[in-house]
Design an enzyme around this catalytic site. Structure first.
Site, PDB file in Angstrom:
ATOM      1  N   ASP A  63       3.753   4.829   6.833  1.00 43.84           N
ATOM      2  CA  ASP A  63       5.040   4.805   7.246  1.00 43.84           C
ATOM      3  C   ASP A  63       5.328   6.403   7.361  1.00 43.84           C
ATOM      4  OD1 ASP A  63       4.604   5.818   4.437  1.00 43.84           O
ATOM      5  OD2 ASP A  63       5.973   4.125   3.466  1.00 43.84           O
ATOM      6  N   ASN A 129      10.969   0.206  -7.251  1.00 46.63           N
ATOM      7  CA  ASN A 129      11.704  -1.071  -7.047  1.00 46.63           C
ATOM      8  C   ASN A 129      10.824  -2.099  -6.233  1.00 46.63           C
ATOM      9  OD1 ASN A 129      11.125  -0.368  -4.360  1.00 46.63           O
ATOM     10  ND2 ASN A 129      13.377  -0.106  -3.778  1.00 46.63           N
ATOM     11  N   HIS A 131       8.556  -1.395  -4.031  1.00 46.38           N
ATOM     12  CA  HIS A 131       8.313  -1.480  -2.445  1.00 46.38           C
ATOM     13  C   HIS A 131       6.943  -1.033  -2.290  1.00 46.38           C
ATOM     14  CE1 HIS A 131       9.760   3.071  -2.130  1.00 46.38           C
ATOM     15  NE2 HIS A 131       8.452   2.950  -2.658  1.00 46.38           N
ATOM     16  N   GLU A 136      11.450  -2.382   1.695  1.00 38.53           N
ATOM     17  CA  GLU A 136      12.122  -2.328   0.420  1.00 38.53           C
ATOM     18  C   GLU A 136      12.568  -3.842  -0.234  1.00 38.53           C
ATOM     19  OE1 GLU A 136      12.601   0.108  -1.129  1.00 38.53           O
ATOM     20  OE2 GLU A 136      13.656   2.027   0.035  1.00 38.53           O
TER      21      GLU A 136
HETATM   22  P1  PGA Z   1       4.941   7.548  -5.757  1.00 40.61           P
HETATM   23  O1  PGA Z   1       5.557   6.808  -4.525  1.00 40.61           O
HETATM   24  O2  PGA Z   1       3.597   7.976  -5.620  1.00 40.61           O
HETATM   25  O3  PGA Z   1       5.650   9.153  -5.493  1.00 40.61           O
HETATM   26  O4  PGA Z   1       5.476   7.175  -7.002  1.00 40.61           O
HETATM   27  C1  PGA Z   1       4.995   5.529  -4.593  1.00 40.61           C
HETATM   28  C2  PGA Z   1       5.652   4.683  -3.402  1.00 40.61           C
HETATM   29  O5  PGA Z   1       7.004   4.905  -3.323  1.00 40.61           O
HETATM   30  O6  PGA Z   1       4.990   3.847  -2.938  1.00 40.61           O
END
Ligand code: PGA
Length: 229
Positions: A63, A129, A131, A136
């Protein structure tokens, strides 16, 4: 099928992640889906220090934020350049272009490229959450690369990387869930207490679009590395 490996020691966890990537590479993987986020920083540091050579491989990131230029320090282009590509160049590296004037056309271009270069491997983090990529809660399991509006939970979680939380972009381009699920092998890394609740949901093995990562129960080959017991 999901296989979980639990580590008390994060050094051992990341060493295992490097070993998996080395093995996948040694057994012929040429196309690597890559991820960003805090979880991946120790992994990229170790990959940079390793002898692994990606110069014959192609990478695709999950992304990119919409509206940040490639040279913006919080863009994922910049993150990847700093964390990995400067030291471990790939033959080709692709990320969605969040600065494209026609974002729908950009999503289509990226998805077409992904179909031309099927992913042998996909690295994933996980949001609190649930994702994966920036898919999302509520995203269709059939989704391909698309434009998303980031949830307030995701913007809050990522605000720590920005000087002003208001600067966190509101939208992003992301591989879809179907794009991710086409990868032959998926490695997900989840570390820290804040990921406990979501990891438990994923390991219950019941897929629901309300928790995107639960789709992984339907994939034939997923390894999850975690420091949660
Ligand atoms: P993080 O993000 O490694 O900064 O916890 C993970 C994600 O949002 O996929």
């Amino acid at each position: 099928m999901i296989q979980v490996e639990r580590f008390h020691d994060t050094d051992a966890l990341y060493a295992r992640a490097v070993a998996i990537i080395e093995e996948v590479k040694a057994t012929g993987a040429k196309t690597f889906g890559l991820a960003t986020g805090g979880t991946m920083e120790p992994l990229y540091e170790r990959l940079c220090a390793s002898t692994i050579d990606f110069s014959d491989a192609v990478s695709f990131n999950l992304d990119e934020y919409i509206g940040l230029s490639e040279t913006h320090p919080e863009s994922y282009h910049y993150y990847m350049q700093q964390q990995l590509f400067d030291q471990k160049p790939f033959q080709q590296s692709h990320l969605p272009n969040g600065f494209a004037s026609d974002l729908e056309a950009e999503a289509e271009r990226y998805e077409t490229l992904l179909q031309q270069y099927p992913l042998d491997f996909q690295l994933l983090g996980i949001g609190v959450n649930g994702h994966i990529g920036f898919n999302e809660p509520g995203t269709s399991f059939q989704s391909t690369t698309h434009v998303v509006t980031l949830s307030s939970s995701t913007r809050a979680a990522n605000a720590r990387f920005f000087e002003d939380p208001e600067e966190v972009p509101t939208r992003a381009l992301t591989m879809g869930i179907a794009s991710i699920m086409r990868a032959k092998f998926i490695l997900l890394i989840a570390t820290g207490e804040k990921k406990r609740a979501v990891l438990e949901k994923v390991l219950m093995g019941v897929s629901t679009e309300e928790v995107p990562a639960t789709v992984l129960a339907n994939h034939p080959r997923v390894v999850i590395l975690t420091d949660l017991q």
